[in-house]
Motif scaffolding. Sequence first.
Motif, PDB file in Angstrom:
ATOM      1  N   GLU A  91       0.484  12.673  11.457  1.00  0.00           N
ATOM      2  CA  GLU A  91       1.934  12.629  11.653  1.00  0.00           C
ATOM      3  C   GLU A  91       2.530  11.313  11.178  1.00  0.00           C
ATOM      4  OE1 GLU A  91       2.474  13.419  15.789  1.00  0.00           O
ATOM      5  OE2 GLU A  91       1.539  15.390  15.657  1.00  0.00           O
ATOM      6  N   LYS A  92       1.799  10.206  11.322  1.00  0.00           N
ATOM      7  CA  LYS A  92       2.313   8.881  10.974  1.00  0.00           C
ATOM      8  C   LYS A  92       2.055   8.492   9.521  1.00  0.00           C
ATOM      9  CE  LYS A  92       1.535   7.024  15.589  1.00  0.00           C
ATOM     10  NZ  LYS A  92       0.766   6.054  16.367  1.00  0.00           N
ATOM     11  N   LEU A  93       1.279   9.279   8.796  1.00  0.00           N
ATOM     12  CA  LEU A  93       0.852   8.897   7.450  1.00  0.00           C
ATOM     13  C   LEU A  93       2.022   8.630   6.508  1.00  0.00           C
ATOM     14  CD1 LEU A  93      -1.555   8.405   5.572  1.00  0.00           C
ATOM     15  CD2 LEU A  93      -1.338  10.795   4.869  1.00  0.00           C
ATOM     16  N   ALA A  94       3.061   9.434   6.577  1.00  0.00           N
ATOM     17  CA  ALA A  94       4.190   9.262   5.651  1.00  0.00           C
ATOM     18  C   ALA A  94       4.885   7.914   5.825  1.00  0.00           C
ATOM     19  CB  ALA A  94       5.202  10.384   5.841  1.00  0.00           C
ATOM     20  N   HIS A  95       4.734   7.297   6.989  1.00  0.00           N
ATOM     21  CA  HIS A  95       5.405   6.027   7.272  1.00  0.00           C
ATOM     22  C   HIS A  95       4.497   4.819   7.077  1.00  0.00           C
ATOM     23  CE1 HIS A  95       8.710   8.379   8.752  1.00  0.00           C
ATOM     24  NE2 HIS A  95       7.884   9.042   9.513  1.00  0.00           N
ATOM     25  N   ARG A  96       3.263   5.062   6.684  1.00  0.00           N
ATOM     26  CA  ARG A  96       2.323   3.952   6.496  1.00  0.00           C
ATOM     27  C   ARG A  96       2.824   3.057   5.373  1.00  0.00           C
ATOM     28  NH1 ARG A  96      -3.291   5.577   4.177  1.00  0.00           N
ATOM     29  NH2 ARG A  96      -1.992   5.872   2.371  1.00  0.00           N
ATOM     30  N   LEU A  97       2.728   1.750   5.601  1.00  0.00           N
ATOM     31  CA  LEU A  97       3.094   0.780   4.574  1.00  0.00           C
ATOM     32  C   LEU A  97       1.983  -0.258   4.528  1.00  0.00           C
ATOM     33  CD1 LEU A  97       4.947  -0.379   2.479  1.00  0.00           C
ATOM     34  CD2 LEU A  97       6.323  -1.394   4.285  1.00  0.00           C
ATOM     35  N   ASP A  98       1.075  -0.055   3.599  1.00  0.00           N
ATOM     36  CA  ASP A  98      -0.078  -0.922   3.433  1.00  0.00           C
ATOM     37  C   ASP A  98       0.121  -1.699   2.132  1.00  0.00           C
ATOM     38  OD1 ASP A  98      -2.557  -2.071   2.926  1.00  0.00           O
ATOM     39  OD2 ASP A  98      -3.694  -0.329   3.607  1.00  0.00           O
ATOM     40  N   TYR A  99       0.405  -2.995   2.252  1.00  0.00           N
ATOM     41  CA  TYR A  99       0.715  -3.794   1.068  1.00  0.00           C
ATOM     42  C   TYR A  99      -0.480  -3.937   0.127  1.00  0.00           C
ATOM     43  CZ  TYR A  99       5.315  -4.874   2.798  1.00  0.00           C
ATOM     44  OH  TYR A  99       6.616  -4.757   3.213  1.00  0.00           O
ATOM     45  N   SER A 100      -1.695  -3.761   0.631  1.00  0.00           N
ATOM     46  CA  SER A 100      -2.830  -3.818  -0.284  1.00  0.00           C
ATOM     47  C   SER A 100      -2.799  -2.619  -1.237  1.00  0.00           C
ATOM     48  CB  SER A 100      -4.155  -3.890   0.480  1.00  0.00           C
ATOM     49  OG  SER A 100      -4.402  -2.708   1.208  1.00  0.00           O
ATOM     50  N   ARG A 101      -2.288  -1.482  -0.790  1.00  0.00           N
ATOM     51  CA  ARG A 101      -2.122  -0.320  -1.664  1.00  0.00           C
ATOM     52  C   ARG A 101      -1.002  -0.574  -2.676  1.00  0.00           C
ATOM     53  NH1 ARG A 101      -4.523   4.315  -0.097  1.00  0.00           N
ATOM     54  NH2 ARG A 101      -5.521   4.302   1.915  1.00  0.00           N
ATOM     55  N   VAL A 102       0.084  -1.201  -2.210  1.00  0.00           N
ATOM     56  CA  VAL A 102       1.200  -1.540  -3.098  1.00  0.00           C
ATOM     57  C   VAL A 102       0.718  -2.491  -4.188  1.00  0.00           C
ATOM     58  CG1 VAL A 102       3.444  -2.701  -3.217  1.00  0.00           C
ATOM     59  CG2 VAL A 102       2.941  -1.138  -1.313  1.00  0.00           C
ATOM     60  N   ASN A 103      -0.003  -3.532  -3.784  1.00  0.00           N
ATOM     61  CA  ASN A 103      -0.516  -4.507  -4.755  1.00  0.00           C
ATOM     62  C   ASN A 103      -1.503  -3.869  -5.722  1.00  0.00           C
ATOM     63  OD1 ASN A 103       1.041  -6.529  -3.643  1.00  0.00           O
ATOM     64  ND2 ASN A 103      -0.574  -7.213  -2.266  1.00  0.00           N
ATOM     65  N   ALA A 104      -2.343  -2.984  -5.210  1.00  0.00           N
ATOM     66  CA  ALA A 104      -3.308  -2.301  -6.082  1.00  0.00           C
ATOM     67  C   ALA A 104      -2.579  -1.451  -7.122  1.00  0.00           C
ATOM     68  CB  ALA A 104      -4.255  -1.439  -5.249  1.00  0.00           C
TER      69      ALA A 104
END
Length: 188
Positions: A91-104
């Motif tokens: 349920e919370k996955l859509a709101h995840r904000l992981d900057y390591s994914r953004v940087n990757a």
Amino acid sequence: MTTTTISPARHRSLGDHSWQDQAVCQSTEYNPVDPEIFFPEPDETDKITAAKSLCSQCPVRRTCLDAALEGGDTDGIRGGMTEEERGPLHEKLAHRLDYSRVNATIAGRDVHLTKAERRAVVLAAYRHGVTEQRLAWLLKITEEHAQKLYRETRRALRNRDLEQSKQTTSSVETHGERLGRDDFGTAA
């Protein structure tokens, strides 16, 4: 509420299943594993305990959990968690904000992104001067869509700056009257 992390994790690329070769649950000649223990009935606590015990020793447990969440897998034990334990994470996955994914992603890796992470990629790319063509390639969208995203980002940043300047101006005013130079007194 948005979950934000900045862990230096190595994320799997879209469509990459090579991590499964390192999984403890993979049955081999020397390590026979019954896959049925990962799909227990709710009352089969022995199977649940055995599966979670194997998962706790697995070097790719986090990747397995991410793959289950990103792929929408709701059956069985994945990443050391039962179906019920993963439910709130789905349920919370859509709101995840992981900057390591953004940087990757900005670095050119093809990783799974949530909506919040995609917005963060657009903002980071805009701020770092990434071309619209490169943004289109990073997000697998058309150049026209990348142009639209940059226009929306420019507009949002401009509106935010205007709002901040209004707040700064209103904090200098008292009771709706603008304060002049003489209202502050003189320095001794």
